[in-house]
Motif scaffolding. Sequence first.
Motif, PDB file in Angstrom:
ATOM      1  N   ARG A  12     -40.876 -38.546  23.255  1.00  0.00           N
ATOM      2  CA  ARG A  12     -40.770 -38.211  24.671  1.00  0.00           C
ATOM      3  C   ARG A  12     -39.363 -37.762  25.053  1.00  0.00           C
ATOM      4  NH1 ARG A  12     -43.487 -43.180  27.596  1.00  0.00           N
ATOM      5  NH2 ARG A  12     -43.809 -41.713  29.284  1.00  0.00           N
ATOM      6  N   VAL A  13     -38.387 -38.154  24.244  1.00  0.00           N
ATOM      7  CA  VAL A  13     -36.979 -37.793  24.448  1.00  0.00           C
ATOM      8  C   VAL A  13     -36.452 -37.306  23.116  1.00  0.00           C
ATOM      9  CG1 VAL A  13     -34.682 -38.773  24.927  1.00  0.00           C
ATOM     10  CG2 VAL A  13     -36.626 -39.432  26.341  1.00  0.00           C
ATOM     11  N   GLU A  14     -35.514 -36.351  23.166  1.00  0.00           N
ATOM     12  CA  GLU A  14     -34.932 -35.856  21.915  1.00  0.00           C
ATOM     13  C   GLU A  14     -33.413 -35.925  21.973  1.00  0.00           C
ATOM     14  OE1 GLU A  14     -36.316 -31.843  21.449  1.00  0.00           O
ATOM     15  OE2 GLU A  14     -35.407 -31.176  23.312  1.00  0.00           O
ATOM     16  N   ARG A  15     -32.831 -36.151  20.797  1.00  0.00           N
ATOM     17  CA  ARG A  15     -31.380 -36.101  20.651  1.00  0.00           C
ATOM     18  C   ARG A  15     -31.024 -34.670  20.266  1.00  0.00           C
ATOM     19  NH1 ARG A  15     -29.598 -41.214  21.000  1.00  0.00           N
ATOM     20  NH2 ARG A  15     -30.991 -42.851  20.283  1.00  0.00           N
ATOM     21  N   LEU A  16     -30.032 -34.129  20.934  1.00  0.00           N
ATOM     22  CA  LEU A  16     -29.641 -32.751  20.666  1.00  0.00           C
ATOM     23  C   LEU A  16     -28.648 -32.696  19.520  1.00  0.00           C
ATOM     24  CD1 LEU A  16     -29.283 -31.547  24.346  1.00  0.00           C
ATOM     25  CD2 LEU A  16     -31.261 -31.386  22.843  1.00  0.00           C
ATOM     26  N   ALA A  17     -28.635 -31.597  18.814  1.00  0.00           N
ATOM     27  CA  ALA A  17     -27.768 -31.425  17.649  1.00  0.00           C
ATOM     28  C   ALA A  17     -26.420 -30.836  18.058  1.00  0.00           C
ATOM     29  CB  ALA A  17     -28.452 -30.541  16.621  1.00  0.00           C
ATOM     30  N   VAL A  18     -25.856 -31.347  19.151  1.00  0.00           N
ATOM     31  CA  VAL A  18     -24.544 -30.912  19.622  1.00  0.00           C
ATOM     32  C   VAL A  18     -23.721 -32.148  19.959  1.00  0.00           C
ATOM     33  CG1 VAL A  18     -25.418 -28.743  20.570  1.00  0.00           C
ATOM     34  CG2 VAL A  18     -25.285 -30.750  22.040  1.00  0.00           C
ATOM     35  N   LEU A  19     -22.429 -31.972  19.989  1.00  0.00           N
ATOM     36  CA  LEU A  19     -21.544 -33.041  20.446  1.00  0.00           C
ATOM     37  C   LEU A  19     -20.882 -32.599  21.739  1.00  0.00           C
ATOM     38  CD1 LEU A  19     -19.639 -34.262  17.250  1.00  0.00           C
ATOM     39  CD2 LEU A  19     -21.387 -35.491  18.528  1.00  0.00           C
ATOM     40  N   ARG A  20     -20.695 -33.560  22.639  1.00  0.00           N
ATOM     41  CA  ARG A  20     -19.940 -33.288  23.855  1.00  0.00           C
ATOM     42  C   ARG A  20     -19.308 -34.592  24.320  1.00  0.00           C
ATOM     43  NH1 ARG A  20     -21.850 -35.284  28.474  1.00  0.00           N
ATOM     44  NH2 ARG A  20     -24.068 -35.594  28.800  1.00  0.00           N
ATOM     45  N   LYS A  21     -18.385 -34.488  25.248  1.00  0.00           N
ATOM     46  CA  LYS A  21     -17.734 -35.672  25.800  1.00  0.00           C
ATOM     47  C   LYS A  21     -18.639 -36.315  26.840  1.00  0.00           C
ATOM     48  CE  LYS A  21     -13.530 -35.269  23.977  1.00  0.00           C
ATOM     49  NZ  LYS A  21     -13.145 -36.133  22.906  1.00  0.00           N
ATOM     50  N   ARG A  70     -32.174 -35.576  25.959  1.00  0.00           N
ATOM     51  CA  ARG A  70     -32.895 -34.947  27.069  1.00  0.00           C
ATOM     52  C   ARG A  70     -34.381 -35.226  26.868  1.00  0.00           C
ATOM     53  NH1 ARG A  70     -33.163 -28.470  25.717  1.00  0.00           N
ATOM     54  NH2 ARG A  70     -34.521 -28.715  23.921  1.00  0.00           N
ATOM     55  N   ALA A  71     -35.114 -35.160  27.947  1.00  0.00           N
ATOM     56  CA  ALA A  71     -36.569 -35.293  27.847  1.00  0.00           C
ATOM     57  C   ALA A  71     -37.107 -34.019  27.213  1.00  0.00           C
ATOM     58  CB  ALA A  71     -37.168 -35.500  29.228  1.00  0.00           C
ATOM     59  N   HIS A  97     -34.082 -45.306  22.282  1.00  0.00           N
ATOM     60  CA  HIS A  97     -34.519 -45.217  20.882  1.00  0.00           C
ATOM     61  C   HIS A  97     -36.050 -45.188  20.806  1.00  0.00           C
ATOM     62  CE1 HIS A  97     -34.453 -45.680  16.547  1.00  0.00           C
ATOM     63  NE2 HIS A  97     -35.285 -46.686  16.672  1.00  0.00           N
ATOM     64  N   GLY A  98     -36.708 -46.041  21.582  1.00  0.00           N
ATOM     65  CA  GLY A  98     -38.168 -46.054  21.601  1.00  0.00           C
ATOM     66  C   GLY A  98     -38.746 -44.754  22.132  1.00  0.00           C
ATOM     67  N   LEU A  99     -38.098 -44.187  23.145  1.00  0.00           N
ATOM     68  CA  LEU A  99     -38.559 -42.906  23.698  1.00  0.00           C
ATOM     69  C   LEU A  99     -38.363 -41.767  22.699  1.00  0.00           C
ATOM     70  CD1 LEU A  99     -37.223 -43.298  27.346  1.00  0.00           C
ATOM     71  CD2 LEU A  99     -39.633 -43.166  26.664  1.00  0.00           C
ATOM     72  N   VAL A 100     -37.264 -41.812  21.949  1.00  0.00           N
ATOM     73  CA  VAL A 100     -37.024 -40.798  20.915  1.00  0.00           C
ATOM     74  C   VAL A 100     -38.080 -40.937  19.816  1.00  0.00           C
ATOM     75  CG1 VAL A 100     -35.438 -40.078  19.080  1.00  0.00           C
ATOM     76  CG2 VAL A 100     -34.562 -40.518  21.375  1.00  0.00           C
TER      77      VAL A 100
END
Length: 130
Positions: free
Chosen positions: A100-109, A121-122, A93-96
Motif C-alpha cells: 500500500r506504500v512504497e519506498r522510493l529509490a532516492v535520497l533526500r533530506k 509515498r502511497a 513497514h507493514g504498509l510497505v
Amino acid sequence: MRADSAVAAAVGSGGAQAGGGGVAFVTSLDAKAQAYWGLSPKMLAQFQGRLLSVLIEQHRAGVVNMSAKELREAYFKTTGAWVDMSSISSTVHGLVKGGRVERLAVLRKCDVSGHDITPIRAVPQQQALV
C-alpha cells in the motif's frame, strides 16, 4: 512524556534478592513496543488506515513523498495524537509489506531531522481508492 525518551524504570528482579546484584531495567521504548504489539489486529488495521489516509491527504496537498518523522508530524497535526516513532515505523513497514506504500529509490533530506532518508509515498492505486 516524550515518545522518544529513553528513561529507564527499575523493575524488581529475583536476581537482586538472590544475591545476583542485578536490577532489570525496562526502557519506555520496550514498554511502548510491547503495548503496540499487544494491540488487536483490528486496532492495528485501523491505525494503518488512519496513517495511510494522512499520507494520502498530504499527497493531495502537494507533498510528493515523506519521511516517517514528517508523517508523524502530519498525523499529529491532523489528529492531535502524538505517536512514538517505533509505532510509526512498524506501521509504515507493514504498509510497505502489504503493497500500500512504497519506498522510493532516492535520497533526500528530512525536513524534520535534516538527515538523509529514503522517502515513502502511497502507491498510486491506493491514492485513487481514498
